[in-house]
Design a protein around this motif. Sequence first.
Motif, mmCIF file in Angstrom:
data_model
loop_
_atom_site.group_PDB
_atom_site.id
_atom_site.type_symbol
_atom_site.label_atom_id
_atom_site.label_comp_id
_atom_site.label_asym_id
_atom_site.label_seq_id
_atom_site.Cartn_x
_atom_site.Cartn_y
_atom_site.Cartn_z
ATOM 1 N N UNK A 174 0.719 -1.375 0.046
ATOM 2 C CA UNK A 174 -0.032 0.014 0.039
ATOM 3 C C UNK A 174 0.826 1.246 -0.040
ATOM 4 N N UNK A 175 2.108 1.138 -0.301
ATOM 5 C CA UNK A 175 3.032 2.482 -0.353
ATOM 6 C C UNK A 175 2.296 3.259 -1.688
ATOM 7 N N UNK A 176 2.294 4.503 -1.441
ATOM 8 C CA UNK A 176 1.982 5.670 -2.324
ATOM 9 C C UNK A 176 3.163 5.942 -3.179
ATOM 10 N N UNK A 177 2.896 5.498 -4.430
ATOM 11 C CA UNK A 177 4.287 5.848 -5.281
ATOM 12 C C UNK A 177 3.752 7.003 -6.229
ATOM 13 N N UNK A 178 4.775 7.806 -6.450
ATOM 14 C CA UNK A 178 4.717 9.175 -7.121
ATOM 15 C C UNK A 178 5.904 9.297 -8.187
ATOM 16 N N UNK A 179 5.333 9.478 -9.456
ATOM 17 C CA UNK A 179 6.405 9.807 -10.261
ATOM 18 C C UNK A 179 6.625 11.133 -10.710
ATOM 19 N N UNK A 180 7.487 12.175 -10.067
ATOM 20 C CA UNK A 180 7.208 13.460 -10.261
ATOM 21 C C UNK A 180 8.234 14.075 -11.665
ATOM 22 N N UNK A 181 8.009 15.238 -11.727
ATOM 23 C CA UNK A 181 8.773 15.875 -13.129
ATOM 24 C C UNK A 181 10.201 15.996 -12.471
ATOM 25 N N UNK A 182 11.420 15.429 -13.124
ATOM 26 C CA UNK A 182 12.725 15.375 -12.596
ATOM 27 C C UNK A 182 13.217 16.863 -12.544
ATOM 28 N N UNK A 183 12.710 17.553 -13.737
ATOM 29 C CA UNK A 183 13.519 18.497 -14.072
ATOM 30 C C UNK A 183 13.804 19.997 -12.899
#
Length: 329
Positions: free
Chosen positions: A287-296
């Motif tokens: 149940x870990x919440x995973x997020x893909x951020x904008x790396x810029x």
Amino acid sequence: MRYFKLNRRAACLGALSLAACSPAGSRALTSADTHPTGYPTVEAVRAFSNMLSKRSDGRLNVELYAGGQLGSERDTLEIAIFGGVDFNRVNLAPLNAFAPETIVPSLPFMFDSVAHMRAAMDGVPGQEILASLERHGLIGLCFYDSGARSFYSRDRIIRTPSDLRGQKIRVQNSDIYVSMVEALGGDATPMAFGEVYQGLVQGVVDGAENNWPSYDSTRHFEAAPFYSLTRHVMAPEVFVMSLRRWRKMSSDDQELIITAARESVFVMRELWDARVKTAQERLIESGVEIYEPDLAPFREAVRSVWSRYLTTQTLKNIANSVADIGDAL
Ligand code: GTR
């Protein structure tokens, strides 16, 4: 050669090697790792040890002290330099303070991908960094994978650097990572790996950063279930040997050690890739919440860290050759 100031633990552990002496004067070799049995780094060193034992007809055997039994990575490096333990698998971070060449692969966003890291560490920059360790009392044997480190937090998703503002973030014991977290707007708290779980549970720190397998194996995710895939550092692990012990070995045995270490890299890569997959699956299931951020914006914010630490021509040259390898991929 610049030695660490030996602490009490290092002095005590000098006795460890003596205690392991056999009556004939030969003794088992020893190796330290902060990770537990079963973790890829420990199992890669076990594969190394098995190869060594077999190829030396049982003469060279390595006893593994896993799970941080001999102390933090900083401690075990001191002990290795002092000659109290023969081998040590550590991250590059604790070497940054005294072996400048290790700074380059430790910098944020130095590598574009795992393939880039592997190619650079297999190539000239990696060989130069390994060779540089001899001046500091260590033989650099090989690099192992450590994937990509990303931030996790107790109470928030890190979408942009501004989400790190006011957050106390545990970092490894290296000034680079203090500067990195500060450049991103957070408060950096250096802490030994073994203390981070309690630190997160008790709220001494609000977050930390690590790769998938470590985030999983340490159970940090229980206290900090928001994982943001910033992939900001891909510093590899390194497997080193005490120069003091190395000098006592015959050149044939040195050759056996170098060859087995190089071969263990391939074992490690397989173990690592498999472990990243299982860790991801387990964490998603928990149940870990995973997020893909904008790396810029993250890349932009840490730009100053490069100029702050790439202070000599030698380091700039290594960084350029790492970049060239990336461009050629
Ligand atoms: C792990 C690494 C360890 C140690 C740890 C930490 O990924 O394998 O050697 O550096 O991170 O965060 O202290």
